[in-house]
Write a protein that holds these residues in place. Structure first.
Motif, short mmCIF file in Angstrom:
data_model
loop_
_atom_site.label_atom_id
_atom_site.label_comp_id
_atom_site.label_asym_id
_atom_site.label_seq_id
_atom_site.Cartn_x
_atom_site.Cartn_y
_atom_site.Cartn_z
N HIS A 1 59.65 30.94 6.17
CA HIS A 1 60.11 30.73 7.56
C HIS A 1 59.92 29.25 7.92
O HIS A 1 58.87 28.87 8.42
N VAL A 2 60.92 28.44 7.63
CA VAL A 2 60.75 27.00 7.86
C VAL A 2 60.79 26.64 9.35
O VAL A 2 60.25 25.62 9.76
N SER A 3 61.46 27.47 10.15
CA SER A 3 61.40 27.33 11.62
C SER A 3 60.98 28.70 12.15
O SER A 3 61.52 29.71 11.71
N TYR A 4 60.08 28.73 13.09
CA TYR A 4 59.67 30.03 13.65
C TYR A 4 60.67 30.50 14.71
O TYR A 4 60.82 31.68 14.94
N HIS A 5 61.30 29.55 15.38
CA HIS A 5 62.17 29.87 16.51
C HIS A 5 63.64 29.81 16.10
O HIS A 5 63.97 29.40 14.98
N CYS A 6 64.51 30.18 17.03
CA CYS A 6 65.95 30.25 16.72
C CYS A 6 66.75 29.74 17.90
O CYS A 6 66.28 29.76 19.04
N ASN A 7 67.97 29.31 17.62
CA ASN A 7 68.86 28.90 18.70
C ASN A 7 69.56 30.10 19.34
O ASN A 7 70.19 29.98 20.38
#
Ligand code: SF4
Ligand code: SF4
Length: 289
Positions: free
Chosen positions: A10-16
């Motif tokens: 999971h390289v980014s925890y958040h999403c657009n």
């Protein structure tokens, strides 16, 4: 050496986006990126005991991470996987830098919107990167999601076992996850440990420490026929169909608060119990470029 199909980071925890039914519980995440040195150390230990066909950089939305190129390059050098893939919702696909493209073999693009404009943008981009960088792209055209997680614990042990036994994510696709020093069978086990069970990482995953028992512990964990504690909050791959829709982030919790037994597609569950592998039937078609 254990060989598996895939490992996800999971390289980014958040999403657009904030999708109803997101099985990674991403709508609950604040902006955060992986601790790179921590993940490299973990993968270096793991690579002594486990090899995967593909390592997949996911999220949240991985393309939000500005260090994607160096992450891909460094992970490639660890040599734990034959190929490196990025799984993205495709919205920022044309913003991906050349340095990223030079270090990636596969793009897996989930197209949830089915808008002609986005689809055409993705197809044109995929043709271009195939020609220039020999990158293979799979575009998954989603028609539906399935219910994935509930905050209400399922107490029906028979139903939990059936959901676990038919779970394609862990048994067939082998979407194994490496997250904050732990190995998980699926992104759901990580997300449930993090958001519902108050950091029960040790119960639902394996701590990756360089000891002589690690390979045995991983093998037992992967092949265990007992459901995880996290499976009590999960629909696996047999939840009822839900429409693809965006929700406000604070609504995600409310929507994930029905009882599991009310959210199961029982006909589909029984069909999948009869055969050794199943499908989710949420993707209408796959475009391969
Ligand atoms: S695109 Fe939707 S389903 Fe995918 S991680 Fe983001 S919120 Fe979740
Ligand atoms: S938590 Fe259990 S049922 Fe859910 S995806 Fe993971 S293994 Fe499957």
């Amino acid at each position: 050496m254990i060989t598996v199909k895939s490992l996800e980071i999971h390289v980014s925890y958040h999403c657009n986006l904030s999708c109803k039914g997101c099985s990674h519980m991403t709508p609950l995440e604040k902006e955060k990126f992986i601790d790179e040195s921590d993940v490299y150390d973990t993968l270096k230990i793991l690579s002594k005991y486990l090899h995967c066909e593909v390592i997949r950089l996911i999220g949240g939305e991985p393309t939000l991470n500005r260090n994607l190129a160096s992450i891909a390059k460094n992970i490639k050098e660890i040599n734990i996987a034959d190929k490196i893939a990025i799984a993205t919702n495709g919205i920022f696909i044309d913003k991906i830098q050349e340095d990223v493209l030079k270090n990636v073999d596969i793009f897996e693009i989930s197209n949830y919107h089915y808008s002609e404009h986005l689809t055409n943008k993705i197809i044109n981009w995929a043709k271009n990167v195939k020609e220039k960088y020999n990158i293979k792209t799979y575009i998954y055209m989603y028609e539906y999601f399935r219910e994935s997680i509930s905050y209400l614990k399922n107490e029906d042990t028979d139903l939990i076992k059936k959901i676990y036994d038919t779970c394609i994510v862990s048994h067939d696709w082998q979407c194994f996850n490496v997250f904050e020093g732990y190995f998980f069978k699926c992104p759901q086990a990580m997300a449930i440990s993090r958001n519902i069970e108050n950091n029960y990482m040790d119960t639902n995953g394996i701590k990756i420490e360089d000891d002589s028992n690690l390979e045995d512990r991983l093998y037992e964990y992967i092949n265990d026929d007992k459901p995880l504690k996290a499976c009590s909050y999960c629909l696996g791959t047999v939840g009822n169909f839900i429409e693809l829709t965006q929700i406000s982030r604070d609504k995600y919790k409310d929507l994930a608060s029905d009882e599991i037994k009310e959210l199961v597609d029982y006909e589909f569950l029984e069909k999948n119990l009869e055969k050794s592998t199943g499908d989710m039937f949420t993707v209408e078609k796959v475009i391969e470029i």
